[in-house]
Design a protein around this motif. Structure first.
Motif, PDB file in Angstrom:
ATOM      1  N   VAL A 110     157.313 -59.935-103.827  1.00  0.00           N
ATOM      2  CA  VAL A 110     155.949 -60.473-103.862  1.00  0.00           C
ATOM      3  C   VAL A 110     154.949 -59.339-104.100  1.00  0.00           C
ATOM      4  CG1 VAL A 110     154.144 -61.556-102.472  1.00  0.00           C
ATOM      5  CG2 VAL A 110     156.447 -62.532-102.494  1.00  0.00           C
ATOM      6  N   ASP A 111     155.162 -58.229-103.429  1.00  0.00           N
ATOM      7  CA  ASP A 111     154.258 -57.089-103.631  1.00  0.00           C
ATOM      8  C   ASP A 111     154.303 -56.616-105.075  1.00  0.00           C
ATOM      9  OD1 ASP A 111     153.323 -57.109-101.087  1.00  0.00           O
ATOM     10  OD2 ASP A 111     154.708 -55.589-100.330  1.00  0.00           O
ATOM     11  N   LYS A 113     154.941 -58.449-107.664  1.00  0.00           N
ATOM     12  CA  LYS A 113     154.170 -59.397-108.473  1.00  0.00           C
ATOM     13  C   LYS A 113     152.678 -59.232-108.224  1.00  0.00           C
ATOM     14  CE  LYS A 113     155.303 -63.441-110.217  1.00  0.00           C
ATOM     15  NZ  LYS A 113     155.838 -63.057-111.528  1.00  0.00           N
ATOM     16  N   LEU A 114     152.325 -58.913-107.001  1.00  0.00           N
ATOM     17  CA  LEU A 114     150.902 -58.757-106.675  1.00  0.00           C
ATOM     18  C   LEU A 114     150.278 -57.584-107.424  1.00  0.00           C
ATOM     19  CD1 LEU A 114     150.756 -59.634-102.885  1.00  0.00           C
ATOM     20  CD2 LEU A 114     149.387 -60.681-104.712  1.00  0.00           C
ATOM     21  N   HIS A 116     150.629 -56.885-110.314  1.00  0.00           N
ATOM     22  CA  HIS A 116     150.243 -57.483-111.578  1.00  0.00           C
ATOM     23  C   HIS A 116     148.842 -58.114-111.519  1.00  0.00           C
ATOM     24  CE1 HIS A 116     150.975 -60.683-114.798  1.00  0.00           C
ATOM     25  NE2 HIS A 116     151.095 -59.553-115.430  1.00  0.00           N
ATOM     26  N   TYR A 117     148.414 -58.418-110.306  1.00  0.00           N
ATOM     27  CA  TYR A 117     147.107 -59.075-110.139  1.00  0.00           C
ATOM     28  C   TYR A 117     146.087 -58.121-109.520  1.00  0.00           C
ATOM     29  CZ  TYR A 117     149.581 -63.528-110.734  1.00  0.00           C
ATOM     30  OH  TYR A 117     150.324 -64.564-111.219  1.00  0.00           O
ATOM     31  N   GLU A 119     143.939 -56.018-110.288  1.00  0.00           N
ATOM     32  CA  GLU A 119     142.574 -55.765-110.764  1.00  0.00           C
ATOM     33  C   GLU A 119     141.533 -56.784-110.271  1.00  0.00           C
ATOM     34  OE1 GLU A 119     144.846 -58.154-113.814  1.00  0.00           O
ATOM     35  OE2 GLU A 119     145.207 -56.478-112.462  1.00  0.00           O
ATOM     36  N   ILE A 120     142.010 -57.848-109.625  1.00  0.00           N
ATOM     37  CA  ILE A 120     141.096 -58.935-109.270  1.00  0.00           C
ATOM     38  C   ILE A 120     140.714 -58.902-107.777  1.00  0.00           C
ATOM     39  CG2 ILE A 120     140.687 -61.357-109.747  1.00  0.00           C
ATOM     40  CD1 ILE A 120     143.528 -61.322-111.027  1.00  0.00           C
ATOM     41  N   THR A 121     139.602 -59.534-107.483  1.00  0.00           N
ATOM     42  CA  THR A 121     139.120 -59.621-106.100  1.00  0.00           C
ATOM     43  C   THR A 121     140.155 -60.157-105.146  1.00  0.00           C
ATOM     44  OG1 THR A 121     136.928 -60.111-106.935  1.00  0.00           O
ATOM     45  CG2 THR A 121     137.286 -60.506-104.607  1.00  0.00           C
TER      46      THR A 121
ATOM     47  N   LEU B  58     161.235 -67.214-103.600  1.00  0.00           N
ATOM     48  CA  LEU B  58     160.127 -67.939-102.969  1.00  0.00           C
ATOM     49  C   LEU B  58     160.636 -69.179-102.234  1.00  0.00           C
ATOM     50  CD1 LEU B  58     157.395 -67.617-105.757  1.00  0.00           C
ATOM     51  CD2 LEU B  58     157.599 -66.305-103.641  1.00  0.00           C
ATOM     52  N   LYS B  82     144.099 -66.610-112.512  1.00  0.00           N
ATOM     53  CA  LYS B  82     144.729 -65.463-111.864  1.00  0.00           C
ATOM     54  C   LYS B  82     144.308 -65.279-110.399  1.00  0.00           C
ATOM     55  CE  LYS B  82     146.499 -62.184-115.244  1.00  0.00           C
ATOM     56  NZ  LYS B  82     146.429 -60.760-115.708  1.00  0.00           N
ATOM     57  N   ARG B  86     146.936 -65.222-107.385  1.00  0.00           N
ATOM     58  CA  ARG B  86     147.023 -64.050-106.524  1.00  0.00           C
ATOM     59  C   ARG B  86     146.894 -64.466-105.051  1.00  0.00           C
ATOM     60  NH1 ARG B  86     143.176 -60.459-104.398  1.00  0.00           N
ATOM     61  NH2 ARG B  86     144.023 -58.364-104.055  1.00  0.00           N
ATOM     62  N   LEU B  89     150.040 -65.931-103.679  1.00  0.00           N
ATOM     63  CA  LEU B  89     151.022 -64.903-103.326  1.00  0.00           C
ATOM     64  C   LEU B  89     150.632 -64.194-102.025  1.00  0.00           C
ATOM     65  CD1 LEU B  89     151.994 -63.271-106.734  1.00  0.00           C
ATOM     66  CD2 LEU B  89     153.208 -65.011-105.420  1.00  0.00           C
ATOM     67  N   ARG B  93     152.778 -64.161 -98.744  1.00  0.00           N
ATOM     68  CA  ARG B  93     153.159 -62.881 -98.154  1.00  0.00           C
ATOM     69  C   ARG B  93     152.965 -62.909 -96.638  1.00  0.00           C
ATOM     70  NH1 ARG B  93     152.688 -57.903 -96.593  1.00  0.00           N
ATOM     71  NH2 ARG B  93     153.641 -56.245 -97.817  1.00  0.00           N
TER      72      ARG B  93
END
Lengths: 121, 121
Positions: A110-111, A113-114, A116-117, A119-121, B58, B82, B86, B89, B93
């Motif tokens: 999961v980390d 994959k995270l 990969h995201y 850059e987002i809030t 998952l 996205k 996020r 996930l 987590r």
DNA sequence: CAACAAGCTGGAGTGCACTCAAGGTCAAGC
DNA sequence: GCTTGACCTTGAGTGCACTCCAGCTTGTTG
């Protein structure tokens, strides 16, 4: 009110196990001879409460009702079954350890994959 | 035979997910547009394999089919989703972390019960 | 060419662990 | 005395995630 017993509602509250599930466990033989008040209502003891916590914990970690019933039956058969009961716990302990490992691996995935995201809030 | 695709049987072998379950996941929308050979048989890509590993992981940690479907739908909707993906996930987590804690507590409880049996082989 | 293996589809069936419903008892409070 | 609430029993129903089945096509092998 120096009453050491618990009503079904109190037990459900305390253990987080629903009223229906408490009755279901009893029917399935996981909970023997719960005492009754004069009106036929169940009165759980402190020992019952402890045992139900154990049930909840074993169920939450994947032991089936069938396995729990077997464990209970062994308990009812007396001390000669202690080695088998011990083995059941040892086996379940290994299962729990594997579950922890599986979940630690899942955290890594999961980390990953995270990232990969990220850059987002 | 420099074939980078996998047959259903190979995929089942590799991921530990049964043939029926692979088809079931596809039907449920967790696996889109698996390519087909001329005869109509599925040919999974390496990317499919990686994704199925994610699904397995998952699922094994308690995400429901419904939640996975939602996650997949978001993915199909493009980059604007996205943040929500996020968050899913991140939420999962935390769930996994709670599961680990629950199991560590279970280990303590089982060990405590095992002490009761310590005198035996 | 026969027979077998591997895969296909749509739909039904399964197992598990609850969970709910119907109809009843009983004690306490207004 | 009637209602309310907590509890009782028996038995049926639910939700989830598969899993199986029947009947079919296709490709390979002796």
């Amino acid at each position: 009110m120096t009453n050491t017993t618990l009503t079904p509602a109190q037990m459900a509250e305390r253990t987080g196990v629903s009223l229906d599930t408490l009755r279901y466990y009893e029917r399935e033989g996981l909970l023997d001879d719960v005492t009754r008040a004069d009106n036929g209502h169940r009165r759980y003891s402190e020992d019952d409460a402890l045992w139900i916590e154990v049930l909840r914990c074993l169920r939450a970690t994947g032991m089936t009702i069938e396995q729990l019933r077997h464990y209970c039956e062994l308990g009812a058969q007396g001390d000669t079954t202690k080695p088998e009961r011990r083995q059941i716990l040892l086996d379940h302990r290994r299962l729990i350890e594997r579950q922890i490992e599986e979940r630690q691996e899942a955290l890594r995935l999961v980390d990953h994959k995270l990232e990969h995201y990220r850059e987002i809030t």
